[in-house]
Design an enzyme around this catalytic site. Structure first.
Site, PDB file in Angstrom:
ATOM      1  N   ASN A   9       7.462  40.165  48.624  1.00 27.39           N
ATOM      2  CA  ASN A   9       8.759  39.550  48.900  1.00 27.39           C
ATOM      3  C   ASN A   9       9.647  39.791  47.683  1.00 27.39           C
ATOM      4  O   ASN A   9       9.439  39.180  46.639  1.00 27.39           O
ATOM      5  CB  ASN A   9       8.552  38.046  49.140  1.00 27.39           C
ATOM      6  CG  ASN A   9       9.850  37.287  49.265  1.00 27.39           C
ATOM      7  OD1 ASN A   9      10.925  37.888  49.396  1.00 27.39           O
ATOM      8  ND2 ASN A   9       9.763  35.967  49.227  1.00 27.39           N
ATOM      9  N   LYS A  11      12.744  39.086  47.405  1.00 27.96           N
ATOM     10  CA  LYS A  11      13.804  38.076  47.269  1.00 27.96           C
ATOM     11  C   LYS A  11      15.140  38.785  46.993  1.00 27.96           C
ATOM     12  O   LYS A  11      15.370  39.861  47.525  1.00 27.96           O
ATOM     13  CB  LYS A  11      13.426  37.058  46.187  1.00 27.96           C
ATOM     14  CG  LYS A  11      12.006  36.515  46.402  1.00 27.96           C
ATOM     15  CD  LYS A  11      11.645  35.363  45.524  1.00 27.96           C
ATOM     16  CE  LYS A  11      10.218  34.922  45.850  1.00 27.96           C
ATOM     17  NZ  LYS A  11       9.810  33.718  45.132  1.00 27.96           N
ATOM     18  N   HIS A  93      10.645  30.642  54.359  1.00 25.18           N
ATOM     19  CA  HIS A  93      10.248  30.611  52.949  1.00 25.18           C
ATOM     20  C   HIS A  93      10.785  29.329  52.313  1.00 25.18           C
ATOM     21  O   HIS A  93      11.883  28.886  52.642  1.00 25.18           O
ATOM     22  CB  HIS A  93      10.789  31.839  52.221  1.00 25.18           C
ATOM     23  CG  HIS A  93      10.238  31.979  50.844  1.00 25.18           C
ATOM     24  ND1 HIS A  93      10.725  31.248  49.783  1.00 25.18           N
ATOM     25  CD2 HIS A  93       9.212  32.719  50.362  1.00 25.18           C
ATOM     26  CE1 HIS A  93      10.020  31.550  48.701  1.00 25.18           C
ATOM     27  NE2 HIS A  93       9.098  32.439  49.016  1.00 25.18           N
ATOM     28  N   GLU A  95      12.175  28.730  49.628  1.00 30.19           N
ATOM     29  CA  GLU A  95      13.501  28.843  48.999  1.00 30.19           C
ATOM     30  C   GLU A  95      14.598  28.693  50.049  1.00 30.19           C
ATOM     31  O   GLU A  95      15.669  28.159  49.775  1.00 30.19           O
ATOM     32  CB  GLU A  95      13.601  30.176  48.244  1.00 30.19           C
ATOM     33  CG  GLU A  95      12.804  30.118  46.941  1.00 30.19           C
ATOM     34  CD  GLU A  95      12.268  31.444  46.469  1.00 30.19           C
ATOM     35  OE1 GLU A  95      12.736  32.490  46.927  1.00 30.19           O
ATOM     36  OE2 GLU A  95      11.347  31.419  45.615  1.00 30.19           O
ATOM     37  N   GLY A 169       6.502  31.195  41.654  1.00 28.27           N
ATOM     38  CA  GLY A 169       7.248  31.585  40.464  1.00 28.27           C
ATOM     39  C   GLY A 169       6.940  30.754  39.233  1.00 28.27           C
ATOM     40  O   GLY A 169       7.626  30.864  38.218  1.00 28.27           O
ATOM     41  N   SER A 209       2.469  32.750  42.756  1.00 25.02           N
ATOM     42  CA  SER A 209       1.937  33.207  41.461  1.00 25.02           C
ATOM     43  C   SER A 209       0.672  34.060  41.582  1.00 25.02           C
ATOM     44  O   SER A 209      -0.218  33.988  40.726  1.00 25.02           O
ATOM     45  CB  SER A 209       1.705  32.013  40.518  1.00 25.02           C
ATOM     46  OG  SER A 209       2.939  31.372  40.235  1.00 25.02           O
TER      47      SER A 209
HETATM   48  P1  PGA Z   1       5.716  34.466  43.352  1.00 23.74           P
HETATM   49  O1  PGA Z   1       6.498  34.219  44.725  1.00 23.74           O
HETATM   50  O2  PGA Z   1       4.584  35.428  43.648  1.00 23.74           O
HETATM   51  O3  PGA Z   1       6.750  35.052  42.423  1.00 23.74           O
HETATM   52  O4  PGA Z   1       5.196  33.148  42.906  1.00 23.74           O
HETATM   53  C1  PGA Z   1       5.808  34.134  45.936  1.00 23.74           C
HETATM   54  C2  PGA Z   1       6.775  33.924  47.064  1.00 23.74           C
HETATM   55  O5  PGA Z   1       7.790  33.254  46.868  1.00 23.74           O
HETATM   56  O6  PGA Z   1       6.548  34.431  48.180  1.00 23.74           O
END
Ligand code: PGA
Length: 249
Positions: A9, A11, A93, A95, A169, A209
């Site tokens: 992803n 983003k 997601h 976010e 994240g 992460s």
């Molecule tokens: P990250 O994000 O691997 O940077 O923690 C995962 C995600 O939001 O799908």
């Protein structure tokens, strides 16, 4: 047998120049035994597809509208993503649930539309830090799962990604026991709702992460069929070892 899936992803990251990372990734894994999906910003779907001609690496979107067309300035329909070359779309997601106030009911409507357009929906869910500390995580996950997943789901058109909000994240990850508990629970809920055939064929990803250092441990957990990777999917050199860990799992 569920085919393992490594999904990235991006983003709101990536310009045309970033497509070199995709080409490098495709070149490093020409005949991988796992499914690969990268979800770049929508502006890069068509050029990514063109750059990857002949590669099994799939391209997906990061959201779509629940309606098929209409007066929705700035939004994209599932069919538009498909038309641009996407074969999948991330929906719900955390976010988007946070910054666009998307509810599980809306996520289900979007997934329904995406599936009807021929896109595989990667439906995301996960508890916040507060929810993990204050309530029963499985109650949160159970409610999100039943409300976000449409009745039309099959092992081909649905993937569920468990992404604890506090792990995204942050560099923090749940323990293998915590991930296993949620994945076993989601599998049981899907089997109960859709029957063992479909319930056992839906792939369950862990996200939050994931990186080269923890990938093998996460992929060894029962009912973890792959990962949804944010930050570590932006560079081929970071994503490749994760793919290799999944291949070896
Ligand atoms: P990250 O994000 O691997 O940077 O923690 C995962 C995600 O939001 O799908």
């Amino acid at each position: 047998m569920r085919r393992k899936l490594a999904a990235g992803n991006w983003k709101m990251n990536g310009l045309n120049a970033t497509l070199a990372e995709l080409s490098a990734l495709a070149a490093e894994h020409p005949d991988t035994g796992v499914d690969l999906l990268i979800c770049p910003p929508a502006t890069l779907i068509a050029p990514a597809r063109a750059a990857l001609a002949g590669s099994p690496l799939q391209i997906g979107g990061q959201d779509c509208h629940a309606e098929t067309s209409g007066a929705y300035t700035g939004d994209l329909s599932a069919m538009m993503l498909r038309d641009a070359g996407a074969s999948a779309v991330i929906l719900g997601h955390s976010e988007r649930r946070a910054s666009h106030r998307e509810t599980s009911e809306e996520v289900r409507l979007k997934a329904n539309t995406a599936q009807a357009a021929g896109l595989m929906s990667v439906v995301c869910l996960g508890e916040s830090r507060f929810q993990r500390e204050a309530t029963n995580t499985l109650d949160i996950i159970g409610a999100q799962l039943s409300l976000s997943v449409p009745d039309s789901s099959t092992g081909e058109n649905l993937v569920v990604a468990y992404e604890p909000v506090w792990a995204i994240g942050s560099g923090l990850t749940p323990t293998p026991e915590q991930i296993g508990e949620v994945h076993t629970f989601m599998r049981a809920r899907l089997e109960h709702r859709f029957g063992p055939g479909i319930g056992r064929s839906v792939r369950l990803l862990y996200g939050g992460s994931v990186k080269a250092e923890n990938a093998a441990e996460i992929f060894a957990i029962p009912d973890v069929d792959g990962a949804l990777v944010g930050g570590a999917s932006l560079k081929a050199s970071d994503f490749s070892p994760i793919i290799e860990a999944l291949e070896a799992a």
